[in-house]
Design a protein around this motif. Structure first.
Motif, PDB file in Angstrom:
ATOM      1  N   LYS A 105       2.396   1.416  -3.958  1.00  0.00           N
ATOM      2  CA  LYS A 105       1.671   0.373  -4.684  1.00  0.00           C
ATOM      3  C   LYS A 105       1.770   0.645  -6.180  1.00  0.00           C
ATOM      4  N   ILE A 131       4.409   7.412 -12.179  1.00  0.00           N
ATOM      5  CA  ILE A 131       3.732   7.706 -10.916  1.00  0.00           C
ATOM      6  C   ILE A 131       4.653   7.427  -9.730  1.00  0.00           C
ATOM      7  N   GLU A 180       0.860  -1.186   0.000  1.00  0.00           N
ATOM      8  CA  GLU A 180       0.000   0.000   0.000  1.00  0.00           C
ATOM      9  C   GLU A 180       0.895   1.234   0.000  1.00  0.00           C
ATOM     10  N   ASN A 181       0.349   2.359  -0.395  1.00  0.00           N
ATOM     11  CA  ASN A 181       1.085   3.621  -0.277  1.00  0.00           C
ATOM     12  C   ASN A 181       1.235   3.931   1.208  1.00  0.00           C
TER      13      ASN A 181
HETATM   14  C1  NAG Z   1      -0.740   5.546  -4.481  1.00  0.00           C
HETATM   15  O1  NAG Z   1      -0.144   6.767  -4.867  1.00  0.00           O
HETATM   16  C2  NAG Z   1      -0.231   7.056  -6.253  1.00  0.00           C
HETATM   17  C3  NAG Z   1       0.554   8.324  -6.533  1.00  0.00           C
HETATM   18  O2  NAG Z   1       0.254   9.324  -5.619  1.00  0.00           O
HETATM   19  C4  NAG Z   1      -1.674   7.187  -6.666  1.00  0.00           C
HETATM   20  O3  NAG Z   1      -1.777   7.425  -8.058  1.00  0.00           O
HETATM   21  C5  NAG Z   1      -2.393   5.895  -6.328  1.00  0.00           C
HETATM   22  O4  NAG Z   1      -3.761   6.005  -6.629  1.00  0.00           O
HETATM   23  C6  NAG Z   1      -2.207   5.540  -4.868  1.00  0.00           C
HETATM   24  N1  NAG Z   1      -2.765   4.214  -4.651  1.00  0.00           N
HETATM   25  C7  NAG Z   1      -3.470   3.907  -3.594  1.00  0.00           C
HETATM   26  C8  NAG Z   1      -3.978   2.500  -3.541  1.00  0.00           C
HETATM   27  O5  NAG Z   1      -3.694   4.697  -2.692  1.00  0.00           O
END
Ligand code: NAG
Ligand code: NAP
Ligand code: NAG
Ligand code: NAG
Ligand code: NAG
Length: 232
Positions: free
Chosen positions: A50, A61, A38-39
């Motif tokens: 992620k 990204i 996960e982020n």
């Molecule tokens: C994680 O971070 C990226 C870049 O900020 C974003 O595009 C993505 O939607 C995020 N994913 C989640 C699962 O939060």
């Protein structure tokens, strides 16, 4: 002084984990990414992102996100891989879509990562070590009689070429590109006996030593570092 940052693209329980631990122990800020992360931040304190490298928008990204959070990585390690078993009856009846998807993971995303890495290297101080390492295997130079390796071999062989070209072109600027390839002591593929600690030791050594006698096609064996197997 800017902090050294290592970005590990495709980091799981084996090679990725050992490499991350090794660099963290030396004070590197570590960022890891994979589909199942996960982020956020891992229990070890690594930045986690992620991402799915079968998608073409993943690499930009990840680099943008890391830059916003921590900065530009001076070490980029591409460790993700993907393969699709061809149909049991007919090797070449494998759908081109499967080959394409695996090529994104094995070749195009790492190539994009190299583009972003170089863009970042240009922003770093001259003294910073600037290294890109791709986890390869023997499939660059050997065709094995294993249908399951079909799409993996296509991707590794293609990547070996752009890594070799990039190293040739950028090493004069002090940027090194390696296709790291663990072998058995006899020079064969390690296959399922891949040694994560040996990868960690070798990758750290590649970065620290910046040894111009080690070629881009960095074949290595556990406990021995670089070994020129074409001599044997
Ligand atoms: C994680 O971070 C990226 C870049 O900020 C974003 O595009 C993505 O939607 C995020 N994913 C989640 C699962 O939060
Ligand atoms: N020298 C040899 O003979 C030899 C032998 C075996 C392997 N290898 C190489 O070693 C490398 C991997 O080793 P390992 O499995 O030990 O490492 P690992 O760090 O344990 O695993 C690699 C991680 O990459 C991630 N990944 C896979 N597909 C991805 C995708 N589409 N997008 C984002 N992340 C992805 C996976 O995590 P998620 O599932 O969470 O995405 C996986 O856990 C590969 O490059 C492989 O080809 C070499
Ligand atoms: C690197 O490639 C560029 C072309 O993209 C070329 O102009 C340059 O001479 C090359 N440098 C070396 C050292 O090969
Ligand atoms: C590896 O060994 C071969 C055969 O002796 C030699 O041609 C080649 O230059 C060596 N490569 C390196 C990088 O030392
Ligand atoms: C396609 C490709 O780049 N093949 C390389 C594989 O590795 C050998 C070294 O063992 C190179 O000489 C090839 O160019």
């Amino acid at each position: 002084m800017t902090k050294s940052i290592v970005l590990i693209l495709g980091s799981g329980a084996n090679v990725g984990r050992s490499v991350a631990r090794k660099f963290a122990a030396d004070g590197y800020l570590v960022a890891i990414s994979a589909r199942s992360l996960e982020n956020g931040t891992s229990p070890e304190g690594y930045i986690t992102i992620k991402a799915d490298y079968s998608h073409r928008d993943a690499i930009p990204i990840v680099f943008d996100k890391l830059k916003a959070i921590a900065g530009v990585p001076n070490v980029v390690i591409y460790n993700a891989f993907s393969f699709t078993r061809p149909p049991p009856d007919e090797l070449l009846s494998i759908p081109v879509g499967s080959i394409e998807s695996d090529l994104w993971v094995n070749t195009f995303s790492p190539l994009l990562a190299a583009q972003y890495a170089v863009r970042g290297f240009k922003e770093l101080p001259v003294i910073a070590k600037k290294v890109f390492i791709y986890t390869g295997n023997i499939l660059n130079s050997t065709v094995l009689p294993v249908p399951a390796f079909f799409t993996l071999g296509i991707g590794k062989a293609a990547s070996a070429y752009w890594i070799g070209s990039s190293d040739l072109n950028y090493s004069k600027k002090g940027y090194r590109f390696y296709y790291a390839d663990e072998r058995t002591p006899e020079g064969g593929p390690v296959l399922g006996n891949i040694d994560a600690e040996a990868h960690a030791d070798f990758y750290k050594q590649l970065v620290d030593d910046h040894d111009s006698s080690i070629p881009w096609h960095a074949t290595f064996a556990k406990g021995r570092g670089y070994v020129n197997f074409s001599r044997i």
